[in-house]
Design an enzyme around this catalytic site. Sequence first.
Site: not given
Length: 478
Positions: A148, A224, A246, A280, A458
Amino acid sequence: MQLMNYINGNFCPQASGKWITNLNPATGEEICKVPVSNSKDVKEAINSAKKAYPNWSKNTPHERAMWLDKIANKLEEMFEEIAQLESMDTGKPISLSRSVDANRSVANFRFFSEMIKGMEIEEFEMKDATNYVIQKPIGVGALITPWNLPLYLLSWKVAPAIGMGNTVVCKPSELTPMTADLLMRAVDEIGLPAGVINLVHGNGIETGSSLVEDSDIDFVSFTGGTVTGSKVASSAASSFKKLSLELGGKNSSIVFADCDFEKTIAGVVRSGFLNQGQICLCGSRIFIEEEIYEDFKNSLINAVEEMKIGDPLDEETDLGALISKEHLKKIEYYSNLAIEEGGVLLTGGVPCLPKDFENGNWIAPIIVEGLSYESRCSKEEIFGPMVTLHKFKEESELIKMVNNTRYGLAGSIWTKDIERGRRLSESIETGMIWINTWLHRDLRVPFGGVKDSGVGREGGRWSLGFFSEAMNVCVKQE
């Protein structure tokens, strides 16, 4: 066009001779052939990174940061090519590719360069000793990124990873490989030492699994889907690899009656449908206070129906194509499921587009009302241009509804009562909350989720911490 792997400073063919056809999401036309790398290719890339690690890790943080600056400068020269490739590869509007993907890809390298230049050794004094905490590189890492935000997320990992002295093997999504190839061209042109960054193309089964499972991989950073993330975690666990995940999200946009109505409409539309809802962080569950529900719903429908769907390369386009035929079928499945679960589709469907785009992956934004907050469409990650509307009266009821999902990544609250917004945010099981905004990012703050949305954080010092090992040295005073 046939892409190649990048190993030990060279572009090279894959061992298997197998290919994946990469299609333009907007037109269905072939963009390129993507190599399917097998365990032999992966091992060669890992060995290259392993060979480069001793010399690279001995560089000072400042020397490594200067390389990040060189990469940023080269990417800035390639800014328009990044935007064009991302738009072609992902189906997103060119305006978004420029403002988000190309912009952040450059900014990520500059940001981490500055952070690393500013690092200081921590000291903790005792009565009779001094403790020094130093950040040491880990070794060889696997960086696995989704389709994405291809270069945006790859640069988000590569910059801190090599900046902290590690060497890496990157595995981009086979659906969007073009800007990963561009990054390799960039590092090749600036003369980055061979083996510091390596790239293997391919799928998850043959390429990704071989990379994660290899005993010479010391850490894995994966962004992902949650299902794939669980497999990555399982593969990495047996050898105690350092792991950052993540994963997915099912995020809520919470709208109170006292919100700034027009700004909230614009913010909720952006949150729900940016990048065709394929982020996301998108707010796909919209909770609206009962007293403004009807007015807000009607204004939301009007705003969504005014969005321009079409050619991703048109400067005026608001919404492009979905990433693949398979993903389009997934969105259509949930659209039908919403009706089966008792929902009402307020808008959405197949858009009217020129003949050139008849083989693309197109769908108009979908808004659904009338579903229970416990319905599958309200709880499961759809990852597309589909939102569900829900009424609420009391905060206690709202918190129960918002937290009723296996995910906990992000969310937004829209209210003029900032104290209420802050109080409510602390009751929500999530990693991030925005108040009266969405996706307003400070790169210094932690990014990540709870529950099935991931492991670790992160961003800023959290990224530098993950991509290094803290070591304490205690010096006894005489």
